[in-house]
Design an enzyme around this catalytic site. Sequence first.
Site, short mmCIF file in Angstrom:
data_model
loop_
_atom_site.label_atom_id
_atom_site.label_comp_id
_atom_site.label_asym_id
_atom_site.label_seq_id
_atom_site.Cartn_x
_atom_site.Cartn_y
_atom_site.Cartn_z
N ASP A 1 0.81 -1.22 0.00
CA ASP A 1 0.00 0.00 0.00
C ASP A 1 0.84 1.27 0.00
O ASP A 1 0.62 2.19 0.81
CB ASP A 1 -0.93 0.02 1.22
CG ASP A 1 -1.75 -1.25 1.36
OD1 ASP A 1 -2.35 -1.67 0.36
OD2 ASP A 1 -1.77 -1.84 2.47
N GLU B 1 -11.15 -0.21 -3.39
CA GLU B 1 -10.36 0.39 -2.32
C GLU B 1 -9.12 1.06 -2.91
O GLU B 1 -8.94 1.13 -4.14
CB GLU B 1 -9.96 -0.65 -1.28
CG GLU B 1 -9.11 -1.80 -1.79
CD GLU B 1 -8.89 -2.86 -0.73
OE1 GLU B 1 -9.64 -2.89 0.27
OE2 GLU B 1 -7.96 -3.69 -0.90
#
Length: 424
Positions: free
Chosen positions: A116, A308
């Site tokens: 991420d 997401e």
Amino acid sequence: MATVISSVPEKYVAHSVVQTIAVNEISDGAKIQSGAEKKRFFTRPWGRRQIGILCALGFLGLALTALIIALPIYFTKIYGFAKDTDDYWKRPQPNEDHSYELEENRPSFALHNFPDPGLIQHHGTWYAYGTNPKKRNPGSIHVPVATSTDFVNWTLHEDYDAMPTLGAWEKKVNHWAPDVIQRDDGKFVMYYSGEVNNYGSHHCVGVAVSNSTSPLGPYIPEDKPLACPHKHGGAIDPSPFRDTDGTLYVVYKGDGNSVGHGGNCNNSKKPLVSVPILLQELKSDGITPVGEPVKILDIDDTDGPLVEAPDILLTEDGAYYLFFSSHCYVSLGYNVKYAHSKSLKGPYVRANRPLLQTGDWGLEAPGGATVSTDGSRIVFHANCGQFRCMWSAAIDIRSNNNTIVMSKLVVDQESNSTKSTGNL
């Protein structure tokens, strides 16, 4: 003793016999008549009565058959599982862009165990921020940092924590997906996902401000979360954005699948719950919300259980691009998608093909991407054994048709960056 034999008068006996014979004849006649009627019912040509009865029976049979077929479909639709689209990447891609066949466009491996990644460039140096390496270990650093001067060779600052202290609202574990922006006073603001006290394993968006004008921080977190929509199960994956007029925003995922009904990533069992991408305007301090968040995207039939990792880019020609991931991150369906719009708040038009998906240059489950503000470079993670590692790459935005493809990453030859060091 004499025996007395009782006798019935003859006239009564005769009458009884006649009655018995008559009843038997009537009964036999009725049986014959009934048999004749049954025989006549199935004897052609059929009359209206026979045809009507047969039509009614046929209609009833068809109705029962339709009911038997429809009921399982109905209950599967309402209470069953959504269509599994995780294997979309295995299907042949019609009119595949030639850029995906070029070895020179292959992304470059950057960092081990760095999921991420958030990204910012400052004074010629790139800074990447990642999900903490040992998510469930309270002794782990909260926000790891890596730097590079050429975008290919990255320095992981081992044992350095960009956010060594925590807000009163959050647990000591599971800090995810940090990203950073510089505000007008020169300080930097970090947005991240923190696990909330007394809220199960749900996360909310936290915010922290650097105590200096260095992107390395350290960052001091606020004592309350910036965004925590309980109706969506909390919020994760924040990413900051500055519009042309200087207004600051943060875009994040409403964590709807965390309150889903089960299945893949807790949201493949119907009815599926909303998993929105939300846009929140901020004051110039980067930590104070203005008004209510606006939903700019939600899941569709191609996304599996979720969307997401949003990230917004504004190009020179005024187009807004929203990058995001879909499908469950533990599946090979995980990817990097994008959509474009003429307005920051949408509507966004999705691209036909993900920017990155399993199989592209041998990658597995690429996702969680962040794009540089000039729209030329991208960092993302992909599976590397039991970990998720960071990769860096270049992209090419084709403004004539709002298409984005991978491109050749040009290395700065003057760079002296190293792969790993413990020094800042």
